[in-house]
Design an enzyme around this catalytic site. Structure first.
Site, PDB file in Angstrom:
ATOM      1  N   LYS A 114      29.147 -33.279   7.289  1.00 37.99           N
ATOM      2  CA  LYS A 114      28.902 -33.763   5.921  1.00 37.99           C
ATOM      3  C   LYS A 114      29.837 -33.068   4.940  1.00 37.99           C
ATOM      4  CE  LYS A 114      24.893 -32.793   3.878  1.00 37.99           C
ATOM      5  NZ  LYS A 114      24.985 -32.206   2.525  1.00 37.99           N
ATOM      6  N   HIS A 122      11.744 -35.993  15.457  1.00 39.28           N
ATOM      7  CA  HIS A 122      12.475 -37.216  15.128  1.00 39.28           C
ATOM      8  C   HIS A 122      12.110 -37.589  13.697  1.00 39.28           C
ATOM      9  CE1 HIS A 122      14.340 -40.963  15.110  1.00 39.28           C
ATOM     10  NE2 HIS A 122      13.977 -41.449  16.276  1.00 39.28           N
TER      11      HIS A 122
END
Length: 1023
Positions: A674, A221
Site C-alpha cells: 500500500k 477472514h
C-alpha cells in the site's frame, strides 16, 4: 420470498439450462485454435463435464424455486459479456437500463443466484484440483524410473520448470520456451529422488530435517460471511461428486444400474442446491471475535486434525525409499499458529478475557477430538491376557490408576479383567473428560480476578506430556509383543502436533500502544527528566535497558491509568496466566506491528518483566518479542534495528537462554504494498531478508522469517510453493513461518487432499529451497538492476496514489470501501484509529475495494512503467529481462503474479464504476485519474507479454487462463448489480420522503453484501 413454481416441463427446463451453460462455457470449452476438445485429447474434460452438469442443475433449481422470469433475467445479464469474459462494449447502455429497472428484491435474487453459482463452481474446481493433485501424486517419478534419471541427468539445474539453457548475454525468446510444470513437482515422491539424483549429501539432508519447522498461522477472514451451515452443504456436495467419479469408473460394467444410481446422485445434488437456495447465507449480526475463532477452527475440526498423520506418513514413506538410513523428522515438523482471538492490533474487541476464552475454546476442541480417538482405540485394542502378553510396567500403571480413579475400577474392572488395554484406555478417557470439564469451568471465569482451580494431577492432565506418556506406554507394550496399531500412531502424532492447545496463539499489538503506555506510567511516577514521548531514541533505549536489569517493579499494583493503558498491562498479566495454565507453548510470540526502532521491542520486554514472564535475574523470557517491519521505510531500517538489538549484551543473553538462540522477524507485505506498490514492496522484502540473515549469522543468532502474506496478490498472496522457492538463497535454512489469511482457508483446507497438497508442497519448498537455493540472488549486477526498476516502480505508484490530489476522492467514490466498512462482516474496524485518510486504512479493505471494482490496482500499478523505462534504455535489455524471467525465481514470481492479476482486470467494468459512482460535479475532475490508470494497465500488459513471450495473458497456464475467463464473464453482471445497489445506498443518505422510505438502509446493505460475497467467490480472493 414467494417461490414461483411452474408446471413440470422437462424440455423447457433442459433447454434453459443448455442456453446458460453453453454461453458461460464458450471460452472454457474451446481450444487455442477454437476447436472443441474432447475426453480423448483433454484432461480437463471431466472438469468441464461436471461444470456443465452443476450449472444445469443450478439453473433448474432457480427455475423451480423462482420461475422463468429470474432465469430469463440471468440470461439477459450474461448476454452483456463478451466470449472472453469482459464487458461487451456495445452492451453497457442496455445493461444500465436492465439493472436500473430492477426492483430491489429482483436485484437481490439475481445477486444470490450468481453468488450461489460461484460457490458451486468453486466446489467443482476444488474437487477436481484435489483429483488432479492425487493424479500428480501417483505420477510423481520414482527413483528407479530410467526416464526420470535420464531427464535429471540431462537437466542438472532443473528445480521447478523446464527450459533451454542459455547464456545471459545471448538470450533470445526463440531460445527459451514458456515454463511448464513437471508432474508431481513439489510432492515428497518428487523431492527426495530429486535430492538423491543431485547427490545432495545425506548428512546435509539429515541436519535440515532435524531442524525443519514449517509454521502456518491462520488469521481471521475480515470478509467472511459464509455460515457453517453453508460450508456443510458445500462439503456434502463435494462428497456426492466423489461418488459420481467412482460411479463413472464402474459404469462400463454396470449397465442400467449405473444410470439409475447416477440419477439418484443427481437428485441428491439438486436437493442440496434447493436447500441451499432457501437457506439464509448471511449472518444477521456482526460476528464477534469468538465467532471468528469458531469459523477458523472449523478447518481443524473437519480436515486438519485427521490430515496431519497422513502428511507425516507421506514424508516418512518417500524419505525411506530414497534415503532409508536417514531419520524421519519429528512429528511436528509442520505446526499451526493462530491470530484469531489474540491479534488486538486495532481491534478493541480482542480483550484479555477474549484471548483467555479463545485458548480454552481451542483446548476444549482438541480434547474432544482426543476423547473420540481414545474411544475408537478402546473398540480396537481388545487384546486378551489369554492370548497376549503384557509387560509389568503396564500392569503397575493399572494398579496406580486403580487408586487414583477408583470409580472407573469399580465400574469396569470386571468387564475388562482380561483386557488390560481397554481398562488402561478407560482411565485415560476419564482423565481427558475430567480435563475437558475443568477447562469448561475456567473458560468463563475472569483469569485476572478469579482464582484458577489447581490441577489434581491424579485425575486431570495438566499438559500433553502426561497424556503422551500413557499413550507411549501402550505403544511400547504392543511393540514388545510384535504388534503395531496405526490408529495409536496417528493419535500420538496428533498429540505431538496439536498438544492441548490445538494452535499456538500469537499476540499482536501496534507499537504506539506500548510507547503510550510507557509514557503514561513514567508521567504518573515522575521518574524521567522529560516525558517519555519527547525523549530521543538513544535516551529511551538507555532507560529501558536499565529498567530491564533491575528487580524493582515499575508498574503499581493498582492501576490509576487510562483504559487503553490498563488494557495493555492486563494483556501481559493475562499472558502470564496463560503460561501458568497452558504452558509457554500456548503463546511464545508477541508481534509488534509498525515496528520502527529498538525501543519498540524493549518496551514489550519491559512490560513482560512487569508481568513476571521475563526474569531479570536469569535473563530468561517465556515470550519472544517479534518486530513486524511493514512499510518500505521500516524494511530499509530493519537491518540497522536488529544489529543494534543484537549488540545489546543483555538481549543476546535472553536469546541464549533458549534451546536455540533464535530470533523471529516478521515482514509485512500488505502495508509495504500500500505504501510503495507491488514490485517495490516485494523487492524491499527480498533485500531485507538477505540483510537480516547476514546480520544474524554475524551475531551468532538463528533467524526465522515470518512472512505476513495476504490472500490476494496485492498483499503477497499466490501459490506458496513458488513463493517459498523465490525467497533469497540461504535465508530459509529449514525454517519458515507464514500467515494463512482467512480468505484462502476455504480454497486450501476445506478438502483433505487439498489440505495435504498445500501442506506437502509448502514443506517440500522449504526443504528444496534450503538445500538447492538459487545463487542468482547474490549476483550484484542483477540486484542493481532490480533496485533501479523497483525505485522507478515506487515513484510511479506514489505519483498516483500519494501525489495525485484527486486520487483519494476517486478511490472513495469508485470503490465500495465505505460500504465495506459498514457491513457486519468483521469484528475489526476497517481503519486504524478511525481516521479517514489512506494511511489509517487497513491494507485488507484497500485491496478488497479495488478487487470488487475490478481495477485490482495495488497488484500491478507502477510495474509497467518501471519495466518499460528499463527496456527503453538499451535494446538488449529485453533479452536480459527475458533471461531473468526464465532463470531467476524471484523475478519469475513477480512477473507471474502481475500477469495473473492483469487477467482478472476488467477496465470496461471498472469504467462503469467510474461513470456511475462518481458525483456528477466531480466526474470531469476525476476522469483523468481513470485515464491514467487505463494507460498504465495497457502499458503493463504489453510489457508483461513481451517479457514472457506470451500472445495472451496466462498462455503459460491454460487451466488458470480458462478458469479466469469463465469467472470473469459471470462476475460482470454482479458488477452491474453492485453499482446499482451502491448508487441506491448512497442516495439513501441524502434522499427524503417517498424515495427514502422505499427501501431501508438494511435492505440495501444486504443487497450490497450479497454482491460483495458473489464477486469475492468469483475472484477466489478478496483482500
Amino acid at each position: 420470498m414467494t417461490s414461483v413454481r411452474p408446471s413440470s416441463d422437462e424440455n423447457a427446463l433442459g433447454q434453459a439450462a443448455i442456453q446458460l451453460s453453453d454461453r458461460a462455457h464458450t471460452a472454457y470449452d474451446s481450444g487455442e485454435n477454437g476447436t472443441v476438445e474432447t475426453a480423448e485429447n483433454d484432461h480437463n474434460f471431466p472438469l468441464r463435464h461436471r461444470l456443465k452438469l452443476v450449472e444445469s442443475l443450478w439453473e433448474s433449481v432457480l427455475l423451480q424455486e423462482c420461475g422463468q422470469e429470474l432465469v430469463d433475467l440471468l440470461n439477459q445479464l450474461l448476454s452483456l459479456c463478451s466470449p472472453e469474459g469482459q464487458v461487451a462494449r456495445t452492451g453497457e447502455s442496455q445493461a444500465l437500463k436492465l439493472v436500473e429497472e430492477l426492483e430491489l428484491n429482483e436485484a437481490i435474487r439475481a445477486a444470490r443466484a450468481f453468488a450461489l453459482y460461484f460457490q458451486l463452481i468453486n466446489i467443482i474446481e476444488q474437487h477436481y484440483e484435489q483429483r488432479d493433485q492425487q493424479r500428480q501424486y501417483r505420477a510423481a517419478p520414482s527413483p528407479e524410473a530410467p526416464s526420470t534419471k535420464r531427464y535429471w541427468a540431462e537437466n542438472p539445474s532443473e528445480t521447478l520448470y523446464s527450459h533451454n539453457s542459455v547464456e545471459a548475454d545471448a538470450v533470445d525468446k526463440s531460445a527459451v520456451r514458456t515454463p511448464t510444470k513437471q508432474l508431481g513437482v513439489g510432492t515428497f515422491p518428487w523431492l527426495f529422488p530429486r535430492l538423491k539424483e543431485l547427490n545432495v549429501p545425506p548428512q546435509q539432508i539429515q541436519a535440515l530435517l532435524d531442524q525443519l519447522e514449517v509454521w502456518l498461522v491462520f488469521t481471521a477472514h475480515p470478509t467472511e460471511i459464509v455460515r457453517h451451515t453453508i460450508r456443510d452443504k458445500q462439503r456434502r456436495i463435494a462428497k456426492i461428486l466423489r461418488q459420481l467419479d467412482q460411479l463413472d469408473e464402474r459404469a462400463p460394467g454396470m449397465g442400467a444400474m449405473a444410470e439409475r444410481e447416477g440419477k439418484l446422485l443427481y437428485d441428491r445434488i439438486t436437493e442440496e442446491i434447493r436447500l441451499w437456495w432457501r437457506t439464509d447465507e448471511l449472518h444477521q449480526f456482526k460476528p464477534t471475535v469468538l465467532d471468528e475463532v469458531d469459523y477458523t477452527l472449523h478447518y481443524f475440526n473437519e480436515v486438519l486434525f485427521d490430515a496431519m498423520p497422513q502428511l507425516y506418513e507421506r514424508l516418512n514413506q518417500s524419505l525411506q525409499i530414497s534415503f532409508p538410513d536417514l531419520k524421519i523428522p519429528h512429528y511436528n515438523f509442520c505446526r499451526f499458529g493462530s491470530w484469531v482471538g489474540s491479534d488486538r492490533d486495532g481491534n478493541p474487541s480482542v480483550t484479555p478475557q477474549i484471548t483467555w476464552q479463545t485458548a480454552c475454546y481451542q483446548r476444549g476442541m482438541v480434547l474432544e477430538k482426543y476423547i473420540q480417538s481414545v474411544k475408537k482405540l478402546t473398540d480396537l485394542l481388545s487384546l486378551s491376557l489369554h492370548w497376549s502378553d503384557v509387560s509389568s510396567d503396564l500392569l503397575e500403571s493399572l494398579e496406580q490408576d486403580q487408586v487414583r480413579l477408583p470409580n472407573i475400577y469399580e465400574k469396569l474392572a470386571i468387564r475388562y479383567r482380561q483386557e488390560p488395554y481397554r481398562l488402561k484406555l478407560a482411565y485415560i478417557q476419564q482423565r481427558l473428560e475430567n480435563t475437558r470439564d475443568r477447562n469448561d469451568q475456567i473458560a468463563q471465569g475472569d483469569c485476572l480476578r478469579q482464582e484458577i482451580p489447581e490441577y489434581d494431577s491424579a485425575t486431570v492432565y495438566h499438559t500433553r506430556e502426561g497424556f503422551l506418556t500413557e499413550l507411549r506406554l501402550i505403544q511400547r507394550n504392543l511393540q514388545e509383543t510384535g504388534l503395531a496399531c496405526s490408529d495409536l500412531e496417528h493419535l500420538i502424532c496428533q498429540v505431538e502436533i496439536f498438544g492441548f492447545t490445538l494452535t499456538h496463539l500469537d499476540i499482536r499489538q501496534e507499537s504506539t500502544r506500548h510507547s503510550d503506555t510507557m509514557n503514561e506510567i513514567t508521567e504518573y511516577l515522575q521518574i524521567l527528566p522529560q516525558s517519555y514521548d519527547e525523549s530521543s531514541e538513544a535516551d529511551r533505549v538507555e532507560w529501558l535497558v536499565n529498567e530491564l536489569k533491575t528487580r524493582r517493579p515499575l508498574v503499581p499494583r493498582e492501576l490509576p491509568f487510562s483504559e487503553k493503558t490498563q488494557e495493555t498491562i492486563d494483556t501481559f498479566r493475562m499472558l502470564r496466566e496463560l503460561h501458568k495454565e497452558f504452558g509457554p507453548d500456548i503463546c511464545k510470540s508477541y508481534v509488534i506491528s509498525m515496528s520502527h526502532d529498538v525501543s519498540d521491542l524493549l518496551e514489550v520486554l519491559l512490560l513482560a518483566k512487569e508481568a513476571g514472564i521475563y526474569d531479570p535475574i536469569t535473563g530468561s523470557s517465556t515470550v519472544q518479542v517479534v518486530p513486524l517491519f511493514e512499510t518500505v521505510e521500516d524494511l530499509k531500517k530493519a537491518p540497522a534495528v536488529m544489529t543494534a538489538l543484537f549488540n545489546l549484551p543483555f538481549y543476546k543473553s535472553v536469546l541464549e537462554t533458549q534451546p536455540v538462540a533464535l530470533q523471529e522477524v516478521m515482514l509485512g507485505y500488505s502495508d509495504s504494498n500500500k505504501d510503495s506498490g507491488f514490485l517495490s514492496s516485494n523487492w524491499e522484502i527480498h533485500k531485507a531478508q538477505q540483510a537480516l540473515q547476514k546480520i544474524a549469522e554475524q551475531s551468532g543468532v538463528e533467524l526465522r522469517i515470518f512472512h505476513g502474506r495476504g490472500g490476494s496478490v496485492g498483499r503477497g498472496g499466490g501459490p506458496a510453493y513458488e513463493a517459498i522457492l523465490a525467497q533469497p538463497g540461504q535465508t530459509l535454512q529449514g525454517r519458515i513461518k507464514i500467515t494463512e489469511q482467512g480468505e484462502v482457508l476455504a480454497s486450501k483446507y476445506s478438502l483433505t487432499e487439498l489440505a495435504l497438497y498445500n501442506l506437502e508442497t509448502a514443506t517440500s519448498a522449504v526443504v528444496q529451497g534450503s538445500l538447492l537455493g538459487t545463487k542468482f540472488d547474490a549476483i550484484q549486477p542483477w540486484q542493481e538492476i532490480m533496485e533501479e526498476i523497483a525505485t522507478q516502480s515506487r515513484e510511479h505508484y506514489r505519483k498516483l496514489v500519494y501525489e495525485q490530489p484527486d486520487f483519494i476522492d476517486f478511490f472513495h467514490q469508485v470503490t465500495p470501501v465505505e460500504e465495506i466498512s459498514q457491513l457486519q462482516i468483521s469484528s475489526r474496524p476497517a481503519r486504524r484509529g478511525g481516521k479517514k485518510d489512506l494511511g489509517s486504512l487497513r491494507a485488507i479493505p484497500w485491496v478488497f475495494s479495488w478487487t470488487q471494482s475490478r481495477f485490482l490496482l495495488p497488484a500491478w500499478y507502477g510495474v509497467g512503467s518501471a519495466l518499460k523505462h528499463f527496456l527503453d534504455e538499451r535494446p538488449d535489455h529485453l533479452k536480459l529481462l527475458s533471461y531473468f524471467y526464465f532463470k531467476w525465481p524471484f523475478f519469475r514470481m513477480v512477473i507471474s503474479k502481475v500477469e495473473m492479476t492483469l487477467a482478472k482486470v476488467d477496465l470496461q467494468l471498472a469504467g462503469h464504476y467510474v461513470q456511475q459512482l462518481t458525483n456528477p460535479e466531480d466526474r470531469e475532475r476525476l476522469q483523468p485519474v481513470y485515464e491514467q490508470i487505463v494507460q498504465e494497465y495497457h502499458l503493463t500488459r504489453e510489457v508483461i507479454l513481451t517479457i514472457t513471450g506470451h500472445t495472451k495473458l496466462l498462455d503459460g497456464d491454460p487451466d488458470l487462463q480458462r478458469s479466469v475467463q469463465l469467472r470473469n464473464g459471470t462476475i460482470v453482471p454482479l458488477g452491474f448489480l453492485q453499482v446499482s445497489l451502491l448508487q441506491r445506498l448512497r442516495q439513501h443518505k441524502t434522499a427524503v420522503g417517498a424515495l427514502r422510505s422505499r427501501y431501508s438502509k438494511g435492505e440495501l446493505l444486504r443487497g450490497a453484501l450479497l454482491t460483495i460475497n458473489g464477486i469475492a467467490a468469483g475472484m477466489r480472493n478478496t483482500g
